[in-house]
Design a protein around this motif. Structure first.
Motif, short mmCIF file in Angstrom:
data_model
loop_
_atom_site.label_atom_id
_atom_site.label_comp_id
_atom_site.label_asym_id
_atom_site.label_seq_id
_atom_site.Cartn_x
_atom_site.Cartn_y
_atom_site.Cartn_z
N TYR A 142 39.44 -22.88 29.63
CA TYR A 142 38.72 -23.98 29.00
C TYR A 142 37.55 -24.37 29.91
N GLN B 184 34.77 -27.61 30.76
CA GLN B 184 34.54 -29.05 30.59
C GLN B 184 33.18 -29.40 31.15
N GLY C 124 35.08 -33.54 26.65
CA GLY C 124 36.44 -32.99 26.64
C GLY C 124 36.45 -31.51 26.96
N LEU C 125 37.59 -30.90 26.78
CA LEU C 125 37.76 -29.48 27.07
C LEU C 125 37.43 -28.63 25.85
N LEU D 76 37.60 -24.60 24.39
CA LEU D 76 38.20 -23.30 24.62
C LEU D 76 37.12 -22.23 24.78
N LYS E 168 41.02 -16.78 25.05
CA LYS E 168 42.46 -16.80 25.21
C LYS E 168 43.03 -15.39 25.12
N GLU F 63 32.91 -27.51 34.81
CA GLU F 63 34.22 -27.28 35.42
C GLU F 63 35.04 -26.40 34.49
N PHE G 207 38.79 -24.58 33.63
CA PHE G 207 40.24 -24.71 33.82
C PHE G 207 40.95 -23.51 33.21
N LEU H 4 50.42 -26.59 27.08
CA LEU H 4 49.58 -26.00 28.11
C LEU H 4 49.87 -26.61 29.47
#
Lengths: 112, 115
Positions: B36, B38, B43-44, B46, B49, B88, B90, B103
């Protein structure tokens, strides 16, 4: 499609006061999450709802935090009384089944 | 229990250089893995995946990641950094069971792109 809505975006309160955050998930999403993100750390799950039932609240500090999801749609997260260490971003997220989890923009809490 | 370790809390690269953000996971069951991003005050979102199948997954904005089971890694790469990549990042893991995901996130890597 509207995203996950959260309010308020920013809140400053004094320690020992109370605060409430509101979340409206994406329409049709049965699963709703609240995460706490402290500055410099990754998000940590506080509570997970499936419709209006709690799936996991093992990391929710129940002496001061509470959350509800009435009617299986909107949710409210409450902190009472707040401590300095509760300063964080509170992220709401939602998902349908095992599909992608979508996050809101977060509610930023500063406790002084 | 599952966990994620992101090596390097801060990474700086020059614009046009390779971006490599490291992620190692621990899981007692076959994992699903996520990256993810940011942006400030947001917010985060995607990026990509891995669930099953092809171990090299491509995401948005030119990012890709490779699942290496033997190394328990899921590193994120982008061949050429752009100023807009500053954010950032994650890494997160979830298990494959259950009716809904849960998660577990790493501590994040702040990417700075230098002009």
């Amino acid at each position: 499609e509207a995203g996950v809505a959260q309010s308020p975006r920013y809140k400053i309160i004094e320690k020992r006061q109370s605060v409430a955050f509101w979340c409206n998930p994406i329409s049709g999403h049965a699963t709703l999450y609240w995460y706490q993100q402290i500055l410099g750390q990754g998000p940590k799950l506080l509570i997970q709802f499936q419709n209006n039932g709690v799936v996991d609240d093992s990391q929710l500090p129940k002496d001061r935090f509470s959350a509800e999801r009435l009617k299986g749609v909107d949710s409210t997260l409450k902190i009472q009384p707040a401590k300095l260490e509760d300063s964080a971003v509170y992220l709401c997220a939602s998902a349908q089944g095992r599909n992608t989890i979508y996050f809101g923009e977060g509610s930023w809490l500063t406790v002084v | 229990a599952q966990s994620v370790t992101q090596l390097g809390s801060h990474v700086s690269v020059s614009e046009g250089a390779l971006v490599l953000l490291r992620c190692n996971y621990s899981s007692s069951v076959p994992p699903y893995l996520f990256w993810y991003v940011q942006y400030p005050n947001q917010g985060l979102q995607l990026l990509l995946k891995y669930t099953t199948g092809a171990t090299l997954v491509k995401g948005i904005n030119g990012f890709e990641a490779e699942f290496k089971k033997s190394e328990t890694s899921f590193h994120l790469t982008k061949p050429s950094a752009h100023m807009s990549d500053a954010a950032e990042y994650f890494c997160a893991v979830s298990d494959q069971g259950g009716s809904a995901r849960q998660l577990t996130f790493g501590s994040g890597t702040q990417l700075t792109v230098l002009p």
